[in-house]
Design a protein around this motif. Structure first.
Motif, PDB file in Angstrom:
ATOM      1  N   PHE A 181      89.691  15.420  47.647  1.00  0.00           N
ATOM      2  CA  PHE A 181      90.435  14.213  47.300  1.00  0.00           C
ATOM      3  C   PHE A 181      91.349  13.744  48.428  1.00  0.00           C
ATOM      4  O   PHE A 181      92.239  12.932  48.227  1.00  0.00           O
ATOM      5  N   PRO A 238      96.122  10.592  32.257  1.00  0.00           N
ATOM      6  CA  PRO A 238      95.930  11.807  33.079  1.00  0.00           C
ATOM      7  C   PRO A 238      94.630  12.529  32.714  1.00  0.00           C
ATOM      8  O   PRO A 238      94.061  13.226  33.551  1.00  0.00           O
ATOM      9  N   ASN A 270      96.901  15.487  38.515  1.00  0.00           N
ATOM     10  CA  ASN A 270      96.033  15.295  37.347  1.00  0.00           C
ATOM     11  C   ASN A 270      94.594  15.658  37.674  1.00  0.00           C
ATOM     12  O   ASN A 270      93.906  16.318  36.897  1.00  0.00           O
ATOM     13  N   ILE A 271      94.139  15.167  38.839  1.00  0.00           N
ATOM     14  CA  ILE A 271      92.740  15.408  39.212  1.00  0.00           C
ATOM     15  C   ILE A 271      92.507  16.893  39.447  1.00  0.00           C
ATOM     16  O   ILE A 271      91.514  17.471  38.985  1.00  0.00           O
ATOM     17  N   TYR A 274     101.391   5.843  52.962  1.00  0.00           N
ATOM     18  CA  TYR A 274     100.362   5.536  53.956  1.00  0.00           C
ATOM     19  C   TYR A 274     100.954   5.386  55.357  1.00  0.00           C
ATOM     20  O   TYR A 274     100.240   5.104  56.298  1.00  0.00           O
ATOM     21  N   ARG A 289      93.492   6.490  51.584  1.00  0.00           N
ATOM     22  CA  ARG A 289      94.606   6.085  50.744  1.00  0.00           C
ATOM     23  C   ARG A 289      95.058   7.338  50.008  1.00  0.00           C
ATOM     24  O   ARG A 289      94.539   7.644  48.943  1.00  0.00           O
ATOM     25  N   PRO A 290      96.026   8.075  50.596  1.00  0.00           N
ATOM     26  CA  PRO A 290      96.411   9.342  49.979  1.00  0.00           C
ATOM     27  C   PRO A 290      96.839   9.101  48.535  1.00  0.00           C
ATOM     28  O   PRO A 290      97.546   8.141  48.245  1.00  0.00           O
ATOM     29  N   LEU A 291      96.368   9.955  47.642  1.00  0.00           N
ATOM     30  CA  LEU A 291      96.701   9.775  46.230  1.00  0.00           C
ATOM     31  C   LEU A 291      98.152  10.149  45.988  1.00  0.00           C
ATOM     32  O   LEU A 291      98.654  11.102  46.571  1.00  0.00           O
ATOM     33  N   PRO A 292      98.827   9.400  45.114  1.00  0.00           N
ATOM     34  CA  PRO A 292     100.189   9.787  44.750  1.00  0.00           C
ATOM     35  C   PRO A 292     100.152  11.207  44.159  1.00  0.00           C
ATOM     36  O   PRO A 292      99.177  11.567  43.495  1.00  0.00           O
ATOM     37  N   TRP A 310      92.880  -0.502  58.164  1.00  0.00           N
ATOM     38  CA  TRP A 310      93.267  -0.749  56.773  1.00  0.00           C
ATOM     39  C   TRP A 310      92.607  -2.024  56.287  1.00  0.00           C
ATOM     40  O   TRP A 310      92.603  -3.030  56.978  1.00  0.00           O
ATOM     41  N   ILE A 340     101.178   8.259  34.347  1.00  0.00           N
ATOM     42  CA  ILE A 340     100.360   8.984  35.327  1.00  0.00           C
ATOM     43  C   ILE A 340     100.982  10.345  35.629  1.00  0.00           C
ATOM     44  O   ILE A 340     100.290  11.355  35.747  1.00  0.00           O
ATOM     45  N   ALA A 341     102.318  10.357  35.720  1.00  0.00           N
ATOM     46  CA  ALA A 341     103.009  11.614  36.030  1.00  0.00           C
ATOM     47  C   ALA A 341     103.053  12.549  34.824  1.00  0.00           C
ATOM     48  O   ALA A 341     103.480  13.694  34.935  1.00  0.00           O
ATOM     49  N   SER A 349      92.154  11.086  34.873  1.00  0.00           N
ATOM     50  CA  SER A 349      92.586  11.317  36.262  1.00  0.00           C
ATOM     51  C   SER A 349      91.813  10.443  37.238  1.00  0.00           C
ATOM     52  O   SER A 349      91.171  10.927  38.154  1.00  0.00           O
ATOM     53  N   LYS A 367      87.684  14.177  57.390  1.00  0.00           N
ATOM     54  CA  LYS A 367      88.670  14.793  56.498  1.00  0.00           C
ATOM     55  C   LYS A 367      89.743  15.546  57.296  1.00  0.00           C
ATOM     56  O   LYS A 367      90.905  15.574  56.902  1.00  0.00           O
ATOM     57  N   ALA A 391     101.323  12.665  41.630  1.00  0.00           N
ATOM     58  CA  ALA A 391     101.067  12.815  40.193  1.00  0.00           C
ATOM     59  C   ALA A 391      99.577  12.655  39.892  1.00  0.00           C
ATOM     60  O   ALA A 391      98.999  13.411  39.108  1.00  0.00           O
ATOM     61  N   VAL A 392      98.928  11.668  40.550  1.00  0.00           N
ATOM     62  CA  VAL A 392      97.497  11.441  40.325  1.00  0.00           C
ATOM     63  C   VAL A 392      96.697  12.628  40.851  1.00  0.00           C
ATOM     64  O   VAL A 392      95.778  13.140  40.191  1.00  0.00           O
ATOM     65  N   ARG A 397      92.273  18.734  36.312  1.00  0.00           N
ATOM     66  CA  ARG A 397      91.037  18.458  35.597  1.00  0.00           C
ATOM     67  C   ARG A 397      89.896  19.358  36.089  1.00  0.00           C
ATOM     68  O   ARG A 397      89.071  19.808  35.320  1.00  0.00           O
ATOM     69  N   TRP A 452      96.601   4.800  40.850  1.00  0.00           N
ATOM     70  CA  TRP A 452      97.711   4.234  41.629  1.00  0.00           C
ATOM     71  C   TRP A 452      97.693   2.716  41.633  1.00  0.00           C
ATOM     72  O   TRP A 452      98.715   2.072  41.810  1.00  0.00           O
TER      73      TRP A 452
END
Lengths: 542, 307
Positions: free
Chosen positions: B35, A130, B48-49, A464, B39-42, A444, A152-153, A133, A426, B44-45, B52, A138
């Motif tokens: 961010f 983490p 973290n970001i 996704y 590919r959407p970040l999980p 994809w 990660i969590a 980060s 975005k 938890a990731v 940070r 993933w």
């Protein structure tokens, strides 16, 4: 310059060439082609890459550079098959949840240090840490490495990651679930080793050319952000003797038409062909304009969530819209770059994937249109009650052309009113991710060469799955495929269900459409992931 | 005069502060974030970001930390997109490039434009005038995003004289096309403004007096007509100077110069908050400074203006 100095210099040059690059300025050891004196490969990249840190990089052009600078456990050959990298071999247990890699003993970092199993352990722990980060953390979760998700969590310490250096040349990985294609995933840049000493010494600045130490066939020698990135032969690389290209230059050129002009002026060896220009270029430069299938799809997804349009909850409506799309017009007249028409979600080029007999694919367009009209009428839509919805795509000339063509086809054949809306990237992602749409563009590219990288998008709980398609049978088949020795029939079955229920409208599959100088040898056109390694290329003498 | 300058600089402080606060909130209210990705970040990731970079803090706290770091450490924050560079690095790398070809373009546009305009006015209704006016109008109709492709096609593809892009430390073959592309349309406008201003000045009473007392034409033009002629030109040049330094995104894109314009637009598209804010502040400060210089230049050109 006097004669004496000249002779000395010539002698020096010759000896450097013999010791440094024995193969340059000779003939290719396998094909026998005469090699050019200048073994520099120059290519265009669309945008400045995010990073050359293997655990941090998140874009395609950055990953291309990282693949040259670093070497992971396994590599891919020209056809995308697994070949040894730092690892010479691997074994797995019966349940496919423990993998053991044997590392070669002659692999070295560019500073001369040996590459050890510990470098991989450090890198992999770094990827899930983490504190770093990483936006690609993933991927380690996707690889099912034991405890990756928990680390990660933040629920477990980094040291509990299921990867161990048994000794300097043996790496053992424990998985939380069996994964038959685990070794394939070690060709991905996130899994490449990282030099602990250098990272600890320089922090985030370790990737600057003056600090970086890498273990691939090349080292980074120059980086001018937004302008160029240069990598040169790594003399310490274990297979340096068989590397032919000495220097690789990536030039950042944002505008694809400018890039094409500069290619035609001889400044580049490779660039992308802008949409629609391939037929003309192929006529004018038949040797240089190339097109080959790639591992990406282009589709429109229906919003099937509770908040989505009522009309799309009827499979007949969805199928009618898909049937009425004349894919030939889009691939041949709009994209015109040799893109294959798509009737399935996963591209035919995917390894170990058999395209099912989809009924629609074998029909003529006229038959499709007839059926589409019937289905839409059966669903209760017609001239008195026309179907109307909004279709969104992210702002781009090519996407706009496709969207206009689709809406025209639906209008003319079915009397459907599809209103076009484009959005900045975005905003588009945000709206699509929050199901604020009726019909949305999607595309994809596979993260690895296996059908699940595409089909997982239609799993009900996938992050996704923006259309929120939910089919228990599909979920079950995909779950089975994860542990099955032969997943191909399961994937075929999933595609068959998708063809019936039409949660998405596949339009085409991507092609790599390039202008490639005819003196570039061995470009891996058969590698559908386009994982190319400069060390396998060579420049032919003109 | 000095008191005036000090007063102007003091007013600049709240102006810039307002700019920062407004940009900060506008930026954060724009949909999507740095961010947000295909590919959407999980979660938890992502968490973290965000932790940070301090993006998990309330907005007012983020703004406060941001201002604090600027004032105390002169640190404009990290780039979310380019992990091994921060905002200071990005500006230090891109701004000298923009400054180099921007200033050169400004010099070319001003010197050629003013000369053309003066020549046209002096030789009013002659072929020189028609030529200069024609050239001026044509140039004005060629903004840099039209000039870029024309130049590359001509000098790189057909003639093969110049490299099609890159910077290479600012060597002259790499400078020519960006400078011409950026300078052309401003040059046209400057020529037209100079010409009409000069014509007006040449018809005024004090010039008639100068001529009547027998001064040679050259003296009349250089000593008496030039300064008042340039007054409207200077008021146009102020903003142009800021534009050529900042509005160079097309030049950056077409010629891959590595300048700041591209970084600026790129940061807006990728929601690279700190880079976007940092460059906005730089442009804001430049605008304030150039406006001040323009106002001071007025006083030099027009004796009636006193501060």
């Amino acid at each position: 310059m006097n004669k004496h100095i000249r002779t000395t210099l010539a002698g020096l040059l010759t000896s450097t060439m013999i010791t440094g690059a024995a193969l340059a300025a000779g003939t290719h050891p396998e094909t026998g082609e005469a090699l050019a004196d200048d073994q520099t490969f120059t290519y265009r990249i669309l945008d400045e890459h995010s990073s050359v840190d293997p655990q941090v990089v998140e874009d395609v052009s950055g990953a291309e550079i990282v693949r040259d600078l670093f070497e992971g456990l396994m590599n891919q050959d020209e056809d995308g098959n697994l070949v040894p990298g730092v690892a010479t071999e691997f074994t797995t247990n019966d349940t496919k949840d423990v993998y053991t890699f044997t590392l070669r003993d002659d692999a070295k970092w560019s500073n001369g240090d040996p590459v050890t199993a510990g470098d991989f352990v450090f890198a992999w722990k770094r990827a899930v840490d983490p504190a770093l980060s990483s936006p690609y953390a993933w991927f380690m979760e996707l690889m099912s490495i034991e405890n990756a998700a928990e680390i990660i969590a933040g629920d477990k310490p980094v040291d509990e990651l299921g990867v161990t250096a048994i000794d300097d040349h043996t790496l053992e990985v424990k998985l939380s679930a069996p994964l038959p294609y685990f070794a394939q995933m070690t060709t991905h840049s996130t899994t490449f080793p990282a030099p602990q000493k250098v990272i600890e010494e320089f922090g985030d600045a370790w990737t600057k050319p003056e600090n970086i130490v890498s273990n691939g066939a090349y080292v980074l020698t120059e980086h001018l952000p937004q302008e160029r990135s240069v990598r040169e032969r790594n003399e310490m690389y274990w297979d340096n003797d068989n590397t032919i290209v000495d220097k690789v230059v990536a030039l950042v050129i944002n505008d694809e038409n400018v890039a094409l002009t500069r290619y035609l002026a001889g400044e580049l060896d490779r660039t992308e062909v802008p949409a629609g220009q391939f037929p003309r270029l192929q006529k004018e430069h038949p040797e240089e304009a190339i097109s080959f299938p790639r591992l990406c799809n282009y589709y429109y997804t229906f919003n099937l969530s509770d908040g989505g349009p009522e009309a799309f909850k009827d499979p007949n409506v969805r199928q009618a819209l898909s049937l009425a799309v004349d894919r030939k017009i889009i691939t041949e007249n709009i994209m015109a770059g040799g893109q294959p028409q798509a009737y399935t979600f996963a591209p035919e080029a995917t390894a170990g994937f058999t395209v099912p007999e989809v009924e629609m694919a074998s029909m003529s367009q006229q038959e499709r249109d007839e059926l589409a009209k019937e289905l839409l009428a059966a669903a209760g839509y017609g001239p008195d009650n026309p179907l109307s919805f909004e279709m969104v795509y992210n702002t781009s000339e090519a996407h706009k052309k496709v969207a206009v063509a689709l809406s025209q086809m639906w209008k003319q054949k079915l009397g459907v009113n599809a209103e076009l809306a484009n959005m900045e990237w975005k905003i588009f992602l945000e709206e699509r991710g929050n199901q604020n749409f009726d019909l949305a563009r999607g595309a994809w590219c596979g993260d690895y060469n296996e059908a699940s990288t595409f089909l997982d998008l239609l799993q009900s709980d996938s992050g996704y799955n923006d259309g929120k398609y939910n089919n228990a049978k599909v979920d079950e088949l995909l779950a089975q495929a994860k542990t099955s020795d032969d997943a191909a029939p399961l994937y075929t079955e999933v595609e068959r269900i998708i063809a019936q229920e039409t949660p998405v409208i596949p339009i085409y599959h991507y092609a790599g459409v390039y202008m490639m100088d005819s003196d570039v040898g061995n470009w891996p056109v058969n590698n559908v992931e386009q994982n190319w390694y400069s060390k396998n290329l060579y420049k032919i003498a003109e | 005069m000095l008191a005036y300058i000090v007063r102007r600089l003091l007013i600049a402080v709240p102006t810039i502060l307002l700019l920062i606060v407004a940009s900060f909130f506008l930026m954060h209210f724009a949909p999507g974030g740095p961010f947000t990705s295909e590919r959407p970040l999980p979660p938890a990731v992502l968490a973290n970001i965000e932790a940070r970079y301090g993006l998990d803090q309330p907005l007012w706290k983020q703004l406060w930390d941001y201002l604090y770091n600027i004032v105390v450490h002169f640190d404009f924050g990290p780039s979310f997109k380019f992990k091994d560079r921060d905002v200071n690095d990005i500006i230090a790398q891109g701004f000298p490039i923009s400054l180099t070809y921007g200033s050169l373009s400004f010099l070319v546009a001003t010197s050629v434009g003013v000369s053309l305009g003066i020549a046209a006015a002096i030789k009013h209704n002659s072929w020189i005038d028609y030529f200069a006016v024609g050239l001026g109008i044509a140039a004005q109709a060629l903004p840099n995003f039209i000039m870029g492709p024309i130049l590359i096609l001509t000098f790189t593809l057909w003639l093969g004289w110049l490299p099609g892009g890159g910077w290479n430390g600012g060597q002259w073959p790499y400078l020519i096309m960006p400078v011409i592309a950026l300078a052309t349309s401003y040059m046209g406008s400057i020529a037209r403004i100079t010409r009409s201003s000069m014509l007006e000045v040449l018809n005024s009473n004090f010039i008639r007096t100068a001529r009547a007392k027998g001064l040679p034409t050259r003296t009349v033009i250089w000593r008496h007509a030039l300064k008042p002629t340039l007054l409207p030109v200077v008021s146009y040049l102020g903003p142009v100077f800021v534009y050529v330094l900042t509005g160079s995104v097309f030049v950056d894109i077409y010629f891959s110069t590595g300048g700041l314009g591209q970084a600026y637009v790129g940061s807006a598209l990728s929601r690279d908050y700190a880079v976007l804010l940092g460059v906005t502040i730089l442009y804001g400060v430049l605008t304030v400074l150039v406006n001040l210089l323009t106002d001071l230049a007025y006083a030099w050109f027009d004796p009636k203006i006193r501060y």
